[in-house]
Design an enzyme around this catalytic site. Structure first.
Site, short mmCIF file in Angstrom:
data_model
loop_
_atom_site.label_atom_id
_atom_site.label_comp_id
_atom_site.label_asym_id
_atom_site.label_seq_id
_atom_site.Cartn_x
_atom_site.Cartn_y
_atom_site.Cartn_z
N HIS A 101 0.86 -1.19 0.12
CA HIS A 101 -0.09 -0.22 0.12
C HIS A 101 0.92 0.97 0.17
O HIS A 101 0.69 2.21 -0.75
CB HIS A 101 -0.83 -0.07 1.19
CG HIS A 101 -2.10 -0.93 1.03
ND1 HIS A 101 -2.18 -2.18 1.23
CD2 HIS A 101 -3.32 -0.32 0.84
CE1 HIS A 101 -3.35 -2.53 0.74
NE2 HIS A 101 -4.20 -1.65 0.86
N HIS A 143 1.73 -3.79 9.52
CA HIS A 143 3.19 -3.60 9.33
C HIS A 143 3.98 -2.85 10.07
O HIS A 143 3.35 -2.01 11.11
CB HIS A 143 3.23 -2.52 7.91
CG HIS A 143 2.78 -3.24 6.62
ND1 HIS A 143 3.67 -4.01 5.90
CD2 HIS A 143 1.82 -2.98 5.90
CE1 HIS A 143 3.05 -4.49 4.77
NE2 HIS A 143 1.73 -3.65 4.76
C1 LIG Z 1 -4.43 -8.44 -11.87
C2 LIG Z 1 -4.04 -8.74 -10.55
C3 LIG Z 1 -3.07 -9.90 -10.39
C4 LIG Z 1 -4.51 -7.97 -9.27
C5 LIG Z 1 -4.04 -8.51 -8.15
C6 LIG Z 1 -4.43 -7.24 -6.94
C7 LIG Z 1 -4.20 -7.61 -5.71
C8 LIG Z 1 -4.84 -8.77 -4.97
C9 LIG Z 1 -3.11 -6.95 -5.18
C10 LIG Z 1 -2.65 -6.98 -3.59
C11 LIG Z 1 -2.77 -5.82 -3.05
C12 LIG Z 1 -2.67 -5.99 -1.54
C13 LIG Z 1 -3.19 -6.63 -0.75
C14 LIG Z 1 -1.27 -5.51 -1.17
C15 LIG Z 1 -0.73 -5.99 0.29
O1 LIG Z 1 -0.51 -4.55 0.80
P1 LIG Z 1 0.39 -4.30 2.08
O2 LIG Z 1 0.39 -2.88 2.24
O3 LIG Z 1 -0.32 -5.09 3.10
O4 LIG Z 1 1.74 -4.92 1.76
#
Ligand SMILES: CC(C)=CCC/C(C)=C/CC/C(C)=C/COP(=O)(O)O
Length: 181
Positions: A101, A143
């Site tokens: 994020h 985090h």
């Molecule tokens: C098209 C495609 C593969 C979309 C995937 C989008 C997706 C599930 C992104 C993950 C976003 C996410 C949960 C990130 C984690 O964020 P942190 O700040 O917790 O590391």
């Protein structure tokens, strides 16, 4: 970081703010940004807007891949006080370094400030949004501070890469042909 995780659960010091923090979390999530950019790209009828949106899509995908690779290499577990109740995750999201994020917030923030003509109050809001998304990662207990700080640096640097590799109808004619109506 544990002491700053004041919204980590309903019973935490600021537990009542957790639902709001989760809305902020979704505002920086990959799915709405990817879908929104893709939708905008399909709807845009000016070639200038298409160029900006195509590069934003490229930046968001590059960011997802880079964060997944670093998370998979470093394998730092999320803080023990984190509740794994996040909206749509992929396998490497069980790891916490760096914050996806925070990278997206820094990347999108630089991108918007550079490519959208906005009044000063809106520019300030964009920067505040990026900071709030980042701080909320620690407050939610998702985090450690270092995950977020490194994520912000990575997103900031990634924008420079995107700018360097900027896709244009001249450099990537086949891609642009896909989107021209
Ligand atoms: C098209 C495609 C593969 C979309 C995937 C989008 C997706 C599930 C992104 C993950 C976003 C996410 C949960 C990130 C984690 O964020 P942190 O700040 O917790 O590391």
């Amino acid at each position: 970081s544990k002491r700053l995780g004041v919204c980590a659960g309903e019973g935490s010091a600021w537990g009542s703010a957790r639902p709001l923090m989760k809305v902020i979390e979704i505002s920086g999530h990959g799915v709405p940004w990817l879908l929104g950019t893709f939708y905008g790209l399909c709807q845009s009828d000016s070639s200038a807007a298409r160029e900006v949106l195509l590069n934003l899509l490229f930046a968001l995908l590059l960011d997802l891949v880079l964060v997944a690779v670093v998370k998979g290499l470093v394998k730092r577990p999320r803080p023990t006080h984190n509740k794994m109740d996040m909206f749509v995750t992929i396998s490497v999201d069980k790891y916490s370094f760096p914050s996806g994020h925070a990278t997206r917030a820094a990347l999108v923030c630089r991108f918007i400030l550079r490519h959208l003509v906005l009044a000063v109050p809106l520019r300030v809001l964009v920067v505040l949004w990026a900071l709030i998304v980042s701080i909320s990662r620690v407050m939610l207990g998702r985090h450690n501070m270092t995950d977020v700080l490194f994520g912000l640096l990575l997103g900031y640097a990634l924008y420079s890469v995107v700018e360097h590799c900027w896709l244009s109808p001249l450099s990537a004619p086949a891609l642009f042909a896909l989107w021209s109506h």
